[in-house]
Write a protein that holds these residues in place. Structure first.
Motif, PDB file in Angstrom:
ATOM      1  N   ASN A 180      83.605 -55.138 -36.858  1.00  0.00           N
ATOM      2  CA  ASN A 180      84.852 -54.674 -36.226  1.00  0.00           C
ATOM      3  C   ASN A 180      85.887 -55.798 -36.182  1.00  0.00           C
ATOM      4  O   ASN A 180      87.083 -55.562 -36.418  1.00  0.00           O
ATOM      5  CB  ASN A 180      84.568 -54.157 -34.821  1.00  0.00           C
ATOM      6  N   VAL A 195      87.331 -56.261 -39.662  1.00  0.00           N
ATOM      7  CA  VAL A 195      88.311 -55.228 -40.013  1.00  0.00           C
ATOM      8  C   VAL A 195      89.672 -55.577 -39.412  1.00  0.00           C
ATOM      9  O   VAL A 195      90.717 -55.422 -40.069  1.00  0.00           O
ATOM     10  CB  VAL A 195      87.822 -53.849 -39.536  1.00  0.00           C
ATOM     11  N   LYS A 196      89.680 -56.062 -38.174  1.00  0.00           N
ATOM     12  CA  LYS A 196      90.946 -56.474 -37.554  1.00  0.00           C
ATOM     13  C   LYS A 196      91.544 -57.675 -38.293  1.00  0.00           C
ATOM     14  O   LYS A 196      92.761 -57.766 -38.462  1.00  0.00           O
ATOM     15  CB  LYS A 196      90.716 -56.823 -36.082  1.00  0.00           C
ATOM     16  N   CYS A 243      91.226 -58.307 -41.477  1.00  0.00           N
ATOM     17  CA  CYS A 243      91.819 -57.779 -42.705  1.00  0.00           C
ATOM     18  C   CYS A 243      93.193 -57.169 -42.433  1.00  0.00           C
ATOM     19  O   CYS A 243      94.112 -57.292 -43.259  1.00  0.00           O
ATOM     20  CB  CYS A 243      90.907 -56.717 -43.327  1.00  0.00           C
ATOM     21  N   GLY A 244      93.342 -56.531 -41.266  1.00  0.00           N
ATOM     22  CA  GLY A 244      94.642 -55.970 -40.923  1.00  0.00           C
ATOM     23  C   GLY A 244      95.707 -57.041 -40.748  1.00  0.00           C
ATOM     24  O   GLY A 244      96.895 -56.789 -40.998  1.00  0.00           O
ATOM     25  N   THR A 274      91.390 -56.276 -48.101  1.00  0.00           N
ATOM     26  CA  THR A 274      90.741 -54.981 -47.912  1.00  0.00           C
ATOM     27  C   THR A 274      89.318 -55.054 -48.451  1.00  0.00           C
ATOM     28  O   THR A 274      89.101 -55.511 -49.589  1.00  0.00           O
ATOM     29  CB  THR A 274      91.499 -53.860 -48.647  1.00  0.00           C
ATOM     30  N   LEU A 278      81.835 -49.243 -41.585  1.00  0.00           N
ATOM     31  CA  LEU A 278      83.040 -49.990 -41.953  1.00  0.00           C
ATOM     32  C   LEU A 278      84.196 -49.009 -42.019  1.00  0.00           C
ATOM     33  O   LEU A 278      84.225 -48.124 -42.878  1.00  0.00           O
ATOM     34  CB  LEU A 278      82.849 -50.681 -43.312  1.00  0.00           C
ATOM     35  N   LYS A 279      85.111 -49.116 -41.060  1.00  0.00           N
ATOM     36  CA  LYS A 279      86.248 -48.195 -40.951  1.00  0.00           C
ATOM     37  C   LYS A 279      85.783 -46.744 -40.842  1.00  0.00           C
ATOM     38  O   LYS A 279      86.338 -45.841 -41.481  1.00  0.00           O
ATOM     39  CB  LYS A 279      87.195 -48.360 -42.145  1.00  0.00           C
ATOM     40  N   GLY A 280      84.739 -46.533 -40.059  1.00  0.00           N
ATOM     41  CA  GLY A 280      84.257 -45.184 -39.803  1.00  0.00           C
ATOM     42  C   GLY A 280      83.316 -44.635 -40.845  1.00  0.00           C
ATOM     43  O   GLY A 280      82.781 -43.541 -40.669  1.00  0.00           O
ATOM     44  N   GLN A 281      83.083 -45.350 -41.935  1.00  0.00           N
ATOM     45  CA  GLN A 281      82.177 -44.883 -42.979  1.00  0.00           C
ATOM     46  C   GLN A 281      80.951 -45.789 -43.026  1.00  0.00           C
ATOM     47  O   GLN A 281      81.061 -47.009 -42.877  1.00  0.00           O
ATOM     48  CB  GLN A 281      82.865 -44.874 -44.347  1.00  0.00           C
TER      49      GLN A 281
END
Length: 670
Positions: free
Chosen positions: A134, A137-138, A140-141, A146, A170-173
């Motif tokens: 998590n 992912v932040k 990467c934002g 990506t 990863l991003k819900g997947q």
């Protein structure tokens, strides 16, 4: 990674890892983020402006036939193929490690990134890894990178027979679990047996490289042995060497899978028959077994790592807290740090203290490069009288006068190494740790000169007979720790207004100061070492020599071997290299004792050949020494009566041997 997995296994735990893949990593790097990072590091002015201009105002176009599209401005990304590309990308991605916190650890090399954690329960590892994912992912934002979900994989390393698959998102997947993963060119399997990697490596070498060697290995017209061995080292052995420090923890039976590649390549290079003993082919070519090669490369890596305590792998490899558990369980696969200790005891290598490699104290570009005079090296020493050297050297000193002249030198006698320098009639000597190289001694003498001496005239002229040392000092970005220390000393002297000039002088030509320094270096061999730490590069030849000695002793212990009867050493003989490929093959087969005449029946599945005259089995010794059918021909050519002399390393005898084979029409039967 390997150490973490094996540590988990010996503790009865399992390790869960996630291997990430970045989509279009170079093309999506955020330029503004790189500039902000450089500013936070204190880099500005012209350097910052240059890098900013290097990345900005770049466009791309597409060509289709003769038609060129309109230019498209690139807002992000780093140009690939430039000298600065890798450095700038490393700056862009380096901050990703800040998202990883204990108990989770990470491994990062350019854009290959993995996170892993060890625990007894899968649920514990899942929670720690998911929190880290998590945060990534932040990150990467914020940075514009990506992660590619189809190429991102997770894996559980465990010795248990049944293992539950981790559930990570990863991003819900969900991230796809796998049984094996390729990371940095090595294929990791779940139980870390390395069998999958070894099979893949063997298949890779069997295809194109080995087929090319096979195509060049004609016994009558093929390439010479030297060319084929170089080809093997460049295209096959280099593949076998890559990662061997890691996959060396595999079981011995699994590692033997690669021996067939090594053996086949050497057999094709020499033209030896398939029935020839492998140990004989090793001794004939001077190529050691792959097991020795893996030990050598592993120890070289460990000693290099010992000089870099800031390396992330330093504590994992060298300060393994589970070392004692691996020692008490020798059947358990051990990581490279533990194996290196057993390798040291196996070859009788001393546990050296390695000098730490640190960055230069001052930026190299802030130091004015010293003047290095190498004009005397243009003369050929074996044809130049000593008087010419004396005259030219006096002219150099006259041009540099007034100055303080200092002579430096290094000496080595067996394992002992010393150095000295002479200035104003005074001599200073220093003893280095045992097994240090002369190159290190020469650089140490120059370093001590700059640290101890002072100048009365404002100009120091340092005379050394080591051309390689002076050339290394001329490199402002040298990786040698002694050269870096010399540059720091040069900066200090330059700030005090002292100019330093280096002059190369030939050794042992009667230059008085150089002779005094040489005498002082020899006397320093009797002193106590002023330091116990060695330069890591000096240990490499020691490891190689120890392994050669061990291999030689193994060869000396071989019995009932045809090559061993005539050859005592593992060093390749000079007479093995012939002008004709056919001569190389014939001589090699005779020395190995396996020829078509004596052992061709093994390939044809027939009976051993019998001599019609002597009614005995035909062997190389029988044909060259014993058989009365060829006694007249042997006497006419004056061939020695001993097989050891006939097949020895004497060029004159080898020529007689081929004359005998030609006269007796045996060349085509070998």
């Amino acid at each position: 990674m390997e150490t973490a997995i094996l540590n988990a296994f010996i503790q009865g735990r399992q390790m869960t890892a996630v291997f990430f893949d970045l989509m279009k990593a170079y093309d999506t790097a955020w330029r503004r983020g790189i500039i902000n990072t450089l500013v936070s590091w204190g880099i500005g002015n012209h350097m910052l402006a240059f890098i900013n201009g290097f990345m900005m105002d770049r466009s791309i176009q597409v060509r289709l036939g003769k038609t060129l599209s309109d230019p498209f401005i690139q807002e992000n990304g780093i140009p690939q193929g430039s000298v600065l590309s890798c450095t700038l990308f490393a700056i862009a991605i380096n901050d990703i490690a800040s998202c990883v916190a204990p108990p989770v650890h990470c491994s990062l090399f350019v854009d290959d990134f993995a996170i892993f954690v060890t625990a007894k329960r899968l649920s514990t590892t899942e929670r720690a890894l998911q929190l880290t994912i998590n945060r990534l992912v932040k990150w990467c934002g914020r940075t514009g990178f990506t992660f590619s979900l189809p190429k991102t994989r997770c894996m559980v390393f465990s010795r248990l027979r049944s293992v539950d698959e981790p559930t990570l998102f990863l991003k819900g997947q969900r991230i796809t679990p796998c049984e094996e993963i390729k990371f940095l060119g090595l294929k990791f399997d779940r139980r870390l047996t390395w069998i999958s990697h070894l099979k893949n490596l063997k298949s890779k070498c069997l295809k194109r490289p080995l087929n090319l060697i096979r195509a060049l290995s004609g016994t009558n017209w093929g390439a010479d042995r030297t060319c084929m061995l170089r080809f093997y080292k460049a295209f096959i052995r280099s593949c076998l060497d890559y990662g061997c420090q890691v996959y060396g923890s595999a079981r011995p039976n699994a590692l033997k899978m690669l021996d067939s590649i090594h053996n086949s390549s050497l057999r094709l290079a020499t033209g030896a028959l398939r029935s020839s003993p492998v140990i004989s082919i090793y001794a004939e070519t001077g190529e050691p077994p792959l097991s020795h090669r893996r030990v050598q490369l592993s120890l070289n890596y460990v000693h290099t790592l010992m000089s870099k305590p800031q390396n992330p792998a330093y504590d994992w490899v060298l300060n393994n807290s589970l070392h004692d558990q691996f020692i008490t369980k020798p059947r358990h696969p051990a990581p490279i740090g533990v194996r290196a200790i057993s390798y040291n005891s196996q070859i009788g290598l001393t546990d050296y203290e390695v000098r730490e490699l640190h960055q230069c104290d001052v930026p190299p570009w802030s130091v004015t490069p010293p003047e290095i005079i190498l004009s005397l090296s243009t003369f050929k020493k074996h044809t130049t009288p000593d008087t010419i050297y004396h005259q030219e050297f006096r002219q150099i000193l006259q041009q540099l006068s007034p100055c303080d002249v200092i002579y430096t030198d290094g000496s080595k006698d067996g394992p002992r190494t010393g150095c000295a320098f002479v200035t104003a009639g005074r001599r200073y000597g220093f003893r280095l740790p045992s097994d240090s190289s002369v190159y290190t001694a020469e650089l140490t003498a120059i370093q001590k000169t700059l640290n101890i001496t002072w100048s009365r005239t404002g100009k120091l002229v340092i005379c050394s007979d080591s051309l390689s040392s002076l050339q290394a000092i001329g490199d402002m970005y040298s990786k040698n720790i002694l050269v870096r220390s010399i540059w720091s000393s040069l900066h200090k002297l330059q700030s005090e207004g002292v100019a330093v000039i280096f002059v190369w002088v030939p050794g042992h030509v009667g230059i008085h100061g150089n002779e005094l320094a040489d005498r002082g270096a020899k006397e320093a061999l009797e002193l106590q070492p002023f330091t116990l730490r060695m330069v890591a590069s000096d240990i490499t030849p020691v490891v190689k020599a120890k392994l050669k000695a061990m291999w030689s002793s193994e060869w000396q212990a071989v019995y009932n071997n045809k090559l061993r009867i005539i050859k005592d050493c593992t060093r390749p003989w000079g007479t093995a290299h012939r002008r004709s490929r056919r001569e190389e093959v014939v001589l090699c087969r005779l020395r190995l004792g396996h020829t078509l005449l004596s052992h061709g029946f093994l390939m044809n599945r027939g009976d051993p050949p019998i001599c019609a005259t002597c009614d005995t089995v035909i062997t190389v010794k029988h044909v060259l020494v014993d058989c009365p059918c060829y006694s007249r021909c042997r006497r006419a050519i004056n061939l020695p009566a001993s097989l050891r002399d006939v097949l020895g390393d004497d060029e004159t005898v080898v020529r007689r041997l081929f004359a005998f084979l030609t006269a007796s029409s045996l060349v085509s039967k070998i």
